[in-house]
Scaffold this active site. Structure first.
Site, mmCIF file in Angstrom:
data_model
loop_
_atom_site.group_PDB
_atom_site.id
_atom_site.type_symbol
_atom_site.label_atom_id
_atom_site.label_comp_id
_atom_site.label_asym_id
_atom_site.label_seq_id
_atom_site.Cartn_x
_atom_site.Cartn_y
_atom_site.Cartn_z
ATOM 1 N N GLY A 313 -1.775 -5.690 41.647
ATOM 2 C CA GLY A 313 -0.594 -6.169 42.372
ATOM 3 C C GLY A 313 -0.182 -5.339 43.575
ATOM 4 N N GLY A 315 -2.354 -4.223 45.752
ATOM 5 C CA GLY A 315 -3.421 -4.330 46.756
ATOM 6 C C GLY A 315 -3.017 -5.195 47.937
ATOM 7 N N GLY A 318 -2.965 -8.723 46.646
ATOM 8 C CA GLY A 318 -2.198 -8.738 45.398
ATOM 9 C C GLY A 318 -0.695 -8.684 45.621
ATOM 10 N N ARG A 337 -0.939 0.653 36.476
ATOM 11 C CA ARG A 337 -2.058 1.393 35.910
ATOM 12 C C ARG A 337 -1.707 2.847 35.643
ATOM 13 N NH1 ARG A 337 -6.624 1.947 38.775
ATOM 14 N NH2 ARG A 337 -5.652 1.369 40.754
ATOM 15 N N LYS A 346 2.051 3.531 46.107
ATOM 16 C CA LYS A 346 1.814 2.539 45.055
ATOM 17 C C LYS A 346 3.022 2.484 44.127
ATOM 18 C CE LYS A 346 -2.831 2.209 43.778
ATOM 19 N NZ LYS A 346 -3.289 0.916 44.274
ATOM 20 N N LYS A 440 -19.198 -11.795 41.926
ATOM 21 C CA LYS A 440 -18.147 -12.783 41.615
ATOM 22 C C LYS A 440 -18.701 -13.888 40.715
ATOM 23 C CE LYS A 440 -14.975 -11.753 45.409
ATOM 24 N NZ LYS A 440 -14.351 -12.116 46.697
ATOM 25 N N HIS A 572 -21.809 -11.076 55.932
ATOM 26 C CA HIS A 572 -20.736 -12.063 55.732
ATOM 27 C C HIS A 572 -20.413 -12.779 57.039
ATOM 28 C CE1 HIS A 572 -19.066 -9.789 51.947
ATOM 29 N NE2 HIS A 572 -20.304 -10.196 51.796
HETATM 30 P P1 NDP Z 1 -7.656 -4.000 47.618
HETATM 31 O O1 NDP Z 1 -8.671 -3.133 48.210
HETATM 32 O O2 NDP Z 1 -6.346 -4.028 48.298
HETATM 33 O O3 NDP Z 1 -7.483 -3.578 46.091
HETATM 34 C C1 NDP Z 1 -6.790 -4.398 45.187
HETATM 35 C C2 NDP Z 1 -6.471 -3.679 43.906
HETATM 36 O O4 NDP Z 1 -7.631 -3.388 43.180
HETATM 37 C C3 NDP Z 1 -5.826 -2.333 44.039
HETATM 38 O O5 NDP Z 1 -4.498 -2.445 44.448
HETATM 39 C C4 NDP Z 1 -5.974 -1.794 42.628
HETATM 40 O O6 NDP Z 1 -4.969 -2.289 41.750
HETATM 41 C C5 NDP Z 1 -7.264 -2.457 42.172
HETATM 42 N N1 NDP Z 1 -8.279 -1.442 41.965
HETATM 43 C C6 NDP Z 1 -9.000 -0.788 42.889
HETATM 44 N N2 NDP Z 1 -9.795 0.088 42.267
HETATM 45 C C7 NDP Z 1 -9.556 -0.008 40.961
HETATM 46 C C8 NDP Z 1 -10.091 0.648 39.809
HETATM 47 N N3 NDP Z 1 -11.020 1.580 39.910
HETATM 48 N N4 NDP Z 1 -9.615 0.300 38.610
HETATM 49 C C9 NDP Z 1 -8.688 -0.641 38.509
HETATM 50 N N5 NDP Z 1 -8.153 -1.291 39.549
HETATM 51 C C10 NDP Z 1 -8.603 -0.964 40.759
HETATM 52 O O7 NDP Z 1 -8.246 -5.477 47.471
HETATM 53 P P2 NDP Z 1 -8.154 -6.670 48.488
HETATM 54 O O8 NDP Z 1 -6.805 -7.296 48.406
HETATM 55 O O9 NDP Z 1 -8.665 -6.262 49.784
HETATM 56 O O10 NDP Z 1 -9.231 -7.679 47.851
HETATM 57 C C11 NDP Z 1 -8.908 -8.591 46.849
HETATM 58 C C12 NDP Z 1 -9.910 -9.764 46.855
HETATM 59 O O11 NDP Z 1 -9.859 -10.431 48.115
HETATM 60 C C13 NDP Z 1 -11.355 -9.360 46.659
HETATM 61 O O12 NDP Z 1 -11.995 -10.276 45.809
HETATM 62 C C14 NDP Z 1 -11.956 -9.447 48.038
HETATM 63 O O13 NDP Z 1 -13.334 -9.735 48.016
HETATM 64 C C15 NDP Z 1 -11.159 -10.552 48.676
HETATM 65 N N6 NDP Z 1 -11.043 -10.414 50.130
HETATM 66 C C16 NDP Z 1 -11.199 -11.506 50.916
HETATM 67 C C17 NDP Z 1 -11.051 -11.422 52.288
HETATM 68 C C18 NDP Z 1 -11.141 -12.627 53.107
HETATM 69 O O14 NDP Z 1 -11.143 -12.551 54.335
HETATM 70 N N7 NDP Z 1 -11.197 -13.776 52.510
HETATM 71 C C19 NDP Z 1 -10.741 -10.178 52.948
HETATM 72 C C20 NDP Z 1 -10.552 -9.086 52.042
HETATM 73 C C21 NDP Z 1 -10.706 -9.207 50.678
HETATM 74 P P3 NDP Z 1 -3.541 -1.576 41.456
HETATM 75 O O15 NDP Z 1 -2.563 -2.356 42.281
HETATM 76 O O16 NDP Z 1 -3.371 -1.756 40.021
HETATM 77 O O17 NDP Z 1 -3.638 -0.172 41.869
HETATM 78 C C1 GO6 Z 2 -14.018 -9.477 53.792
HETATM 79 C C2 GO6 Z 2 -15.405 -6.979 57.529
HETATM 80 C C3 GO6 Z 2 -14.600 -6.821 58.652
HETATM 81 C C4 GO6 Z 2 -16.502 -6.129 57.354
HETATM 82 C C5 GO6 Z 2 -14.713 -12.866 52.463
HETATM 83 C C6 GO6 Z 2 -16.789 -5.142 58.305
HETATM 84 C C7 GO6 Z 2 -15.115 -11.316 50.677
HETATM 85 C C8 GO6 Z 2 -15.081 -12.609 51.139
HETATM 86 C C9 GO6 Z 2 -14.248 -14.562 54.070
HETATM 87 O O1 GO6 Z 2 -12.559 -6.923 54.538
HETATM 88 O O2 GO6 Z 2 -17.382 -8.272 54.283
HETATM 89 O O3 GO6 Z 2 -14.150 -5.589 60.712
HETATM 90 O O4 GO6 Z 2 -14.679 -14.198 52.815
HETATM 91 O O5 GO6 Z 2 -16.265 -4.045 60.347
HETATM 92 O O6 GO6 Z 2 -15.433 -13.640 50.334
HETATM 93 C C10 GO6 Z 2 -14.710 -7.539 55.248
HETATM 94 C C11 GO6 Z 2 -15.089 -8.473 54.088
HETATM 95 C C12 GO6 Z 2 -15.154 -8.064 56.585
HETATM 96 C C13 GO6 Z 2 -13.246 -7.371 55.503
HETATM 97 C C14 GO6 Z 2 -16.357 -9.153 54.387
HETATM 98 C C15 GO6 Z 2 -14.398 -10.548 52.849
HETATM 99 C C16 GO6 Z 2 -14.385 -11.842 53.288
HETATM 100 C C17 GO6 Z 2 -14.758 -10.298 51.526
HETATM 101 C C18 GO6 Z 2 -14.880 -5.811 59.597
HETATM 102 C C19 GO6 Z 2 -15.985 -4.977 59.411
HETATM 103 C C20 GO6 Z 2 -13.039 -6.319 60.932
#
Ligand code: NDP
Ligand code: GO6
Length: 614
Positions: A313, A315, A318, A337, A346, A440, A572
């Site tokens: 939550g 993150g 989150g 946690r 946090k 995933k 990606h």
């Molecule tokens: P974050 O990097 O912000 O991390 C989310 C949470 O993961 C943290 O707050 C923490 O929870 C938990 N966590 C990290 N390490 C641990 C550990 N060792 N043990 C337990 N909990 C841990 O995540 P994002 O929000 O960036 O990513 C979330 C999802 O979104 C992912 O599936 C990612 O692939 C996806 N994503 C998609 C993007 C897109 O463009 N579509 C871009 C970025 C991410 P706590 O709060 O409890 O500390």
């Molecule tokens: C986000 C990124 C951005 C990588 C997804 C390198 C899972 C997904 C759209 O967090 O690798 O610069 O779907 O230098 O299913 C990261 C990843 C992209 C950003 C993708 C992601 C997207 C994860 C960068 C970079 C902006």
């Protein structure tokens, strides 16, 4: 100001009708006031001159005011004041005391019957006032029970209730006042056929009062799981209490015979019971042209809100899901946690969630029992575990959570950490980026093997990583002079405001339509090519950027020598901007689209999103 302000109601609020509730301090009225405020209507409550020294009533009025309602003075013995009151609004909901008996207290029932009688003519005064004012776009008279139109055959003296409501209906329709009649069936607290929670009656009423689909119609509240026979209801009670009750069957003849010698009020009540429990009058007719069913119209409101646990939550995504769950009124739990240690940011964030009404649940991924205990407290689990390689990548840690959910056995739905591209579409993805999708898919398989109900949210591109930087790698800010255009720059991408991802996720997490499905976020105006995105920025900034077209080959070649996390990113980007993998497939049977399901969400367009970067 709260740190993560998600005011998704605001844009909708502008268009919302002004609503006057008459009878707002009553048993059902106060719930309708509450629901109108919660749904963002400008809400007016009639403050009757007769309030006198009734301190409870006044306190309730003041608390409405504190929550944003406007109090309008008026009296049923002052026609002009009623006209003045209704002149200020678009919709009038009247919850004047009606047909329900709070207890077996005979004298109270007498008073209630008097009140019902009186209400009949009093409401006609209101109808007159509305007619004279001429501005009211809709009137919801005090109904909220058995549909009086179905009760022409009702027994005396209970029939009076229905006759009076029909008189009010006639006056409304004769005066050509647009209306909605709410047939709320049984209030759960009184007797039990279609049983309704009183707060849900408020919610459905507030939803309907502005909805064109309910104009000049009766709205029947028949949530399918609340249609129960008396036997089924008793069974539920017995299960809960662990105690079997002795059943005394009463025949219709005996029941009716028992009416003899009772006073008027009680006889009226007995008549209503007879029609409901012996005739089944709440459900023995189909809803025709003149009616609508609330569960059909507002499936998202159907159930009491699920308890939601957000794991991860604090993150990036989150925290927005936590905010949206709180804003949408879910009882929201956040995993705290044990590993938090000295991470002061946090902890502060968790405390601010608590302040906003979330419950913090302690637990750790290295303590299975603590995870089981955490998930046992809720209905839905959302996990937003990290999945960005240059931040942290722990997607497979979720397998522990799946084990805990399996053991707990109570969780009605799990939303694992997805929130990106649909991994099921990415079987062909390049190394090393495919690890994201493979992991995933491993989590999905564990969920489905354990028969855990799920929703996968395919959120497409977070604006922060893909829009604000005009999709440039290695930066989060828009480039000043040159922009790399991937290929012809025409592949369609979906860009999402992160708060909207929270909003849609919160909406979907207990929606029956998304059960065991993938929810794709594809709001139509956010399906844009990179070129279109760049154009929007150029318009906003008033500056034209030099475009450097990068071929697929060049782009892939650039991977060489990069570190692992960057290679993942390039892979990606390649699939998104060269393959068009976010939009090159139709959403099939296994999926739903969020904008379709929740058309009222005012999602953020990319021009508004980019403005933040000016
Ligand atoms: P974050 O990097 O912000 O991390 C989310 C949470 O993961 C943290 O707050 C923490 O929870 C938990 N966590 C990290 N390490 C641990 C550990 N060792 N043990 C337990 N909990 C841990 O995540 P994002 O929000 O960036 O990513 C979330 C999802 O979104 C992912 O599936 C990612 O692939 C996806 N994503 C998609 C993007 C897109 O463009 N579509 C871009 C970025 C991410 P706590 O709060 O409890 O500390
Ligand atoms: C986000 C990124 C951005 C990588 C997804 C390198 C899972 C997904 C759209 O967090 O690798 O610069 O779907 O230098 O299913 C990261 C990843 C992209 C950003 C993708 C992601 C997207 C994860 C960068 C970079 C902006």
């Amino acid at each position: 100001m709260q740190p993560y302000d998600l005011d998704q109601g605001a844009p909708e609020a502008m268009a919302k009708s002004k609503v006057l509730v008459v009878g707002g301090t009553g048993y059902i009225g106060k719930r309708i006031v509450k629901a109108c405020l919660a749904q963002g209507y400008p809400t007016y409550v009639l403050q009757r001159a007769e309030i006198g020294l009734d301190i409870d009533k006044l306190q309730m009025m003041l608390s409405f005011k504190e929550q944003g309602a406007r109090l309008v003075e008026g009296s049923f013995s002052d026609h002009g004041s009623l006209v003045n009151a209704v002149k200020q609004v678009d919709v009038v909901v009247c919850t004047m005391s009606g047909v329900h008996f709070r207890s077996h207290n005979i004298l109270m029932q007498l008073k209630l019957v008097d009140a019902i009688k009186e209400a009949g003519n009093v409401k006609l005064k209101l109808v007159d006032a509305i007619k004279e004012a001429g501005n009211v776009k809709r009137f919801l008279p005090s109904e909220f029970g058995t549909d009086p139109a179905q009760m022409g055959h009702a027994l005396e003296p209970g029939k009076a209730t229905f006759d009076e409501k029909m008189t009010v209906r006639k006056a409304i329709e004769d005066a050509n006042i647009p209306f909605t009649y709410i047939s709320a069936n049984c209030f759960g607290g009184y007797f039990a056929v279609v049983y309704m929670d009183e707060d849900d009656i408020g919610t459905y009423t507030a939803k309907a009062l502005d909805d064109p689909r309910t104009l000049n119609k009766a709205l029947y509240l028949r949530p399918p799981e609340n249609i129960l026979s008396q036997r089924q209801l008793v069974e539920k009670r017995e299960k809960l209490s662990g105690k079997i009750l002795e059943k005394v069957e009463v025949s219709a003849e005996e029941f009716l015979a028992s009416m003899e010698g009772m006073d008027y009020a009680q006889q009226a009540g007995m008549g209503h019971f007879y029609h409901i429990f012996f005739e089944g009058c709440l459900t023995n007719f189909g809803i025709g042209e003149e009616g609508e069913e609330a569960f059909d119209l507002y499936p998202e409101e159907a159930m009491a809100k699920s308890k939601v646990l957000v794991v991860g939550g604090t993150g990036y995504i989150g925290k927005r899901i936590v905010k949206a769950c709180l804003a949408q009124g879910y009882p929201t739990y956040v995993l705290q946690r044990a590993e938090i240690g000295l991470d002061i940011d946090k902890l502060q964030m968790l405390l601010s969630f608590k302040e906003q009404g979330a419950r913090l649940v302690e637990g750790s991924f290295s303590d299975h029992g603590s995870l089981v205990n955490a998930v046992k407290q809720v209905d839905v689990v959302v996990c937003t575990m990290s999945g960005v390689h240059f931040r942290s990548h722990n997607i497979l840690m979720q397998l522990k959570l799946v084990e805990a959910i399996k053991e707990a056995g109570n969780v009605k739905r799990f939303l694992p950490s997805e929130f990106g591209m649909d991994p099921a579409q990415m079987g062909h993805a390049l190394e090393p980026g495919r690890v994201t999708f493979d992991e995933k898919m491993t989590v999905r398989k564990a969920i489905e093997d354990a028969n855990i109900p799920f929703t996968y949210v395919s959120a497409n591109c977070f604006g922060g990583y893909f829009a604000g930087n005009l999709s440039q790698l290695g930066s989060l800010l828009p480039p000043r002079d040159k922009v790399c255009i991937y290929g012809d720059g025409n592949a369609k991408v979906v860009f999402m405001d992160e708060d909207d991802i929270g909003t849609y996720t919160a909406k979907a997490l207990d929606d029956p339509r998304t059960l065991n499905k993938t929810l794709y976020l594809r709001p139509p105006e956010n399906i844009l090519s990179q070129k279109q995105l760049v154009e929007k920025w150029e318009k906003l900034s008033g500056k034209t950027l030099e475009k450097v077209e990068v071929s697929a080959e060049e782009f892939l070649a650039s991977m060489e020598g990069m570190d692992y996390a960057s290679q993942v990113g390039v892979g990606h980007f390649y699939h998104i901007f060269y393959d068009g993998c976010l939009t090159n497939f139709e959403i099939g049977e296994e999926g739903e689209e969020a904008f379709n399901l929740y058309p009222k969400v005012q999602y953020t367009r990319m021009d508004a999103y980019l403005k933040r970067y000016l």
